[in-house]
Write a protein that holds these residues in place. Structure first.
Motif, PDB file in Angstrom:
ATOM      1  N   PRO A 290       0.813  -1.227   0.000  1.00 47.24           N
ATOM      2  CA  PRO A 290       0.000   0.000   0.000  1.00 47.24           C
ATOM      3  C   PRO A 290       0.839   1.266   0.000  1.00 47.24           C
ATOM      4  O   PRO A 290       0.428   2.290  -0.566  1.00 47.24           O
TER       5      PRO A 290
ATOM      6  N   ALA B 278       1.776   1.779  -3.551  1.00 52.37           N
ATOM      7  CA  ALA B 278       0.605   2.231  -4.314  1.00 52.37           C
ATOM      8  C   ALA B 278       0.372   3.726  -4.125  1.00 52.37           C
ATOM      9  O   ALA B 278       0.056   4.450  -5.087  1.00 52.37           O
ATOM     10  N   ALA B 279       0.536   4.212  -2.896  1.00 52.92           N
ATOM     11  CA  ALA B 279       0.345   5.640  -2.632  1.00 52.92           C
ATOM     12  C   ALA B 279       1.420   6.477  -3.316  1.00 52.92           C
ATOM     13  O   ALA B 279       1.119   7.504  -3.945  1.00 52.92           O
TER      14      ALA B 279
ATOM     15  N   ILE C 190      -3.657  -6.943   3.610  1.00 55.40           N
ATOM     16  CA  ILE C 190      -2.827  -5.958   2.908  1.00 55.40           C
ATOM     17  C   ILE C 190      -3.407  -5.640   1.552  1.00 55.40           C
ATOM     18  O   ILE C 190      -3.372  -4.482   1.099  1.00 55.40           O
TER      19      ILE C 190
ATOM     20  N   TRP D 193      -6.119  -3.056   2.001  1.00 57.04           N
ATOM     21  CA  TRP D 193      -5.576  -1.720   2.228  1.00 57.04           C
ATOM     22  C   TRP D 193      -5.025  -1.125   0.930  1.00 57.04           C
ATOM     23  O   TRP D 193      -5.205   0.075   0.661  1.00 57.04           O
ATOM     24  N   THR D 194      -4.387  -1.955   0.123  1.00 59.58           N
ATOM     25  CA  THR D 194      -3.833  -1.456  -1.148  1.00 59.58           C
ATOM     26  C   THR D 194      -4.942  -0.996  -2.083  1.00 59.58           C
ATOM     27  O   THR D 194      -4.845   0.077  -2.700  1.00 59.58           O
TER      28      THR D 194
ATOM     29  N   VAL E 201      -6.287   2.312  -0.893  1.00 62.46           N
ATOM     30  CA  VAL E 201      -5.408   3.422  -1.245  1.00 62.46           C
ATOM     31  C   VAL E 201      -5.590   3.800  -2.715  1.00 62.46           C
ATOM     32  O   VAL E 201      -5.721   4.988  -3.068  1.00 62.46           O
ATOM     33  N   LEU E 202      -5.601   2.809  -3.596  1.00 64.07           N
ATOM     34  CA  LEU E 202      -5.779   3.082  -5.024  1.00 64.07           C
ATOM     35  C   LEU E 202      -7.150   3.689  -5.302  1.00 64.07           C
ATOM     36  O   LEU E 202      -7.284   4.586  -6.143  1.00 64.07           O
TER      37      LEU E 202
END
Length: 607
Positions: free
Chosen positions: A180, A183-184, A225, A228-229, A232-233
């Motif tokens: 994540p 990704a951010a 996880i 969460w990723t 974020v996307l």
């Protein structure tokens, strides 16, 4: 514990010293950076129209990034993919103003990127590796932007790109918490400048390929996880996707733009630059040249030695893959870049790649030291000292002479203009005379906005507004413009030089533009030549007669003229003029009948 405290104190000291010196100086934000600050201030706006009901509140949210230069290369007008940088900068600009707010935002992003990179290295290899990575990040800044306080989009993505390289390495070592975070970072980089997103995307893809197996997928699910990723996307790309579906359709316009590319020759030239490691200063576009035979031989020998002794030279095979992905990203960036008109600040990928490769070597050394010896206090102290020494030139970099001159002009013109305005005035500002005038106009708009005036730029003015044109040459839109503020001694230097350049061009006409695919000519027009667009690759006597002499000097100063070539003495004076150009502010009557000429190539047909 002492290491963490010392490192935090050094990072905070670097950021605070940089900001303190900027604030106490006479420097200000100009050009595209100033425009970004104005856009960030209004990224989220809540208004209540006077003619609406009490509950008729309107909320507007920016859903795309800053303008790209695709229209300068024959493509459509488009913006960078997303507003991540605008939204992130908004609280800084709203609370601290454009000038101080942008500097604080840039320093926070860069110091934060260094901290993330150091944290990842610490998780993988310990304190020594964390410190060496921060040295590597500061080395990247030295090779590229030369500052930690610039919010220009090609500057604000460099250290986050370096952090993405380190985070991708952490992910490749199956530290799935990095997913994540990566990704951010990549979302921020791609949305802010798509050209600099190539390398982060490639290193991310390399890391994902290295961990792609069934056990990793199970871990992603059980440890949440993956969720969460995706979250974020989803948050990062919500606004750009909504804009594509129900807004301007910017993503489609940007991705389907048919722009010229350098292709294989560009990648070959990029390889030539990378083989001349390390560049001691940010290279100019002229540095993009094919590799020499000697450089190729040396490069082949180094690669052969690395492959033969890979276990000793690069024992971490996953780090080697990520480093190779970064080099591939650099070559692909070079191949996708336009073949002409590349400014040096678009070449930061060179220093970024050099820094990433050097840091990979440093991490390999740190791994060897950590496995054979304990981390001594002396070694850690040397690393802390290195961080400080590398960062010192970044704390207070001197602006180039041209930028310093524009900043001085903005400070002077702001004082003159503010005396003529009332607090309730709405000001419309446009520019004439090329990029130099635009830099000053943007800086002036930021100063006036910070002083409480409502400002708009490069738009037609409405009734009741004060409409001004910032120019580097005399203008005469129908005889209605009145000079109200000035900076420099136009009556002597600028006008005399412009007349000499014009006489030389008339004797050796036609004037031929260097980049016929670039819509820049309209930038230099003075309000009397709305019928001339960049379709005029060559300007004959009649066309030259419609352009002010100062605008012709501007074309030469910014490298937009292929012929006739000026004599050496006249060329030297033009270069000096660029760093000492005069400015005049003209006021024109506002209203529907008297519209300010827009500073834009939108009205010209695409090439």
């Amino acid at each position: 514990m002492w290491w963490t405290v010392a490192l935090a104190l050094i990072l905070v000291s670097i950021g605070a010293s940089t900001l303190g010196l900027k604030v106490s100086s006479t420097q200000t934000t100009i050009g595209d950076e100033a425009r970004f600050g104005q856009e960030a201030r209004g990224a989220i706006a809540v208004t209540s129209p006077a003619d609406s009901a009490p509950d008729g509140i309107s909320v507007t949210v920016r859903s795309y990034g800053v303008l790209t230069t695709s229209d300068l290369f024959g493509g459509p007008v488009s913006h960078q993919p997303g507003p991540a940088a605008h939204v992130a900068a908004l609280p800084f600009v709203r609370l601290l103003g454009n000038r101080v707010g942008l500097w604080t935002f840039a320093i926070a992003v860069n110091i934060g990127a260094l901290a993330i990179a150091g944290w990842v290295a610490f998780r993988q290899l310990g304190r020594l590796a964390g410190g060496l990575v921060m040295v590597g990040g500061l080395f990247v800044a030295r090779l590229t932007t030369g500052t930690l306080a610039s919010a220009l989009n090609v500057h604000i993505v460099v250290l986050p790109s370096f952090a993405a390289f380190i985070v991708a390495w952490g992910l490749a070592k199956r530290d799935l918490v990095m997913l994540p975070v990566l990704a951010a970072l990549v979302s921020f980089i791609v949305q802010t400048h798509i050209g600099y997103g190539v390398t982060p995307l490639l290193v991310s893809a390399g890391a994902i390929v290295l961990i792609a197996d069934a056990s990793t997928l199970r871990r992603l699910r059980t440890e949440r996880i993956l969720g969460w990723t995706l979250a974020v996307l989803g948050v990062a790309w919500l606004l750009p996707l909504l804009d594509q579906l129900v807004g301007t359709g910017n993503l489609r316009t940007l991705l389907l733009s048919d722009l010229p590319h350098s292709g294989l020759s560009g990648a070959w030239n990029g390889l030539g630059v990378l083989l001349r490691l390390p560049p001691l200063a940010q290279p100019s576009p002229d540095a993009l040249a094919p590799p020499s035979a000697l450089a190729l031989v040396v490069g082949i020998l180094l690669v052969a030695m690395l492959v033969r002794h890979r276990r000793q030279a690069m024992p971490d095979g996953r780090l080697l893959v990520i480093a190779l992905a970064a080099i591939a990203g650099a070559l692909l960036t070079s191949a996708l870049s336009p073949p002409v008109g590349i400014a040096s600040y678009h070449l930061h990928w060179i220093g970024l790649t050099v820094g990433c490769v050097a840091t990979a070597g440093g991490l390999s050394a740190a791994r060897s030291i950590s496995t054979r010896h304990r981390e001594s206090s002396a070694a850690l102290g040397i690393v802390l000292l290195s961080i400080t020494m590398v960062a010192v030139p970044l704390v207070d970099p001197a602006p180039d002479p041209g930028s310093r001159h524009v900043m001085e002009a903005v400070n002077a013109l702001d004082g003159q203009l503010a005396e003529q305005l009332d607090r309730g005035d709405t000001v419309s500002i446009t520019s004439r005379g090329g990029w130099t005038a635009e830099e000053a106009a943007n800086g002036l708009a930021v100063h006036l906005a910070d002083s409480g005036f409502a400002t708009r730029q490069n738009a037609t003015s409405g009734r009741g507004e004060r409409a001004f044109i910032v120019a580097t040459g005399s203008i005469d839109p129908g005889g209605r413009a009145t000079a109200v503020a000035s900076f420099g001694d136009r009556a002597t230097s600028s006008r005399h030089l412009a007349q000499r350049v014009l006489r030389y061009v008339e004797e050796h006409q036609p004037l031929r533009l260097a980049n016929p695919s670039v819509n820049t000519l309209v930038s230099y027009l003075d309000g009397r030549t709305a019928d001339i667009c960049s379709t005029n690759d060559e300007l004959d006597a009649e066309a030259l007669g419609q352009i002010s002499p100062e605008a012709i000097v501007g074309l030469y100063a910014h490298g937009e003229v292929a012929a006739p070539i000026l004599p050496d003495d006249l060329h030297a004076e033009v270069d000096q003029w660029r760093n000492e150009v005069d400015f005049t502010i003209y006021e024109v009557p506002a209203g529907v009948r008297y519209e300010v000429p827009a500073f834009s190539s939108d009205g010209c047909p695409p090439r």
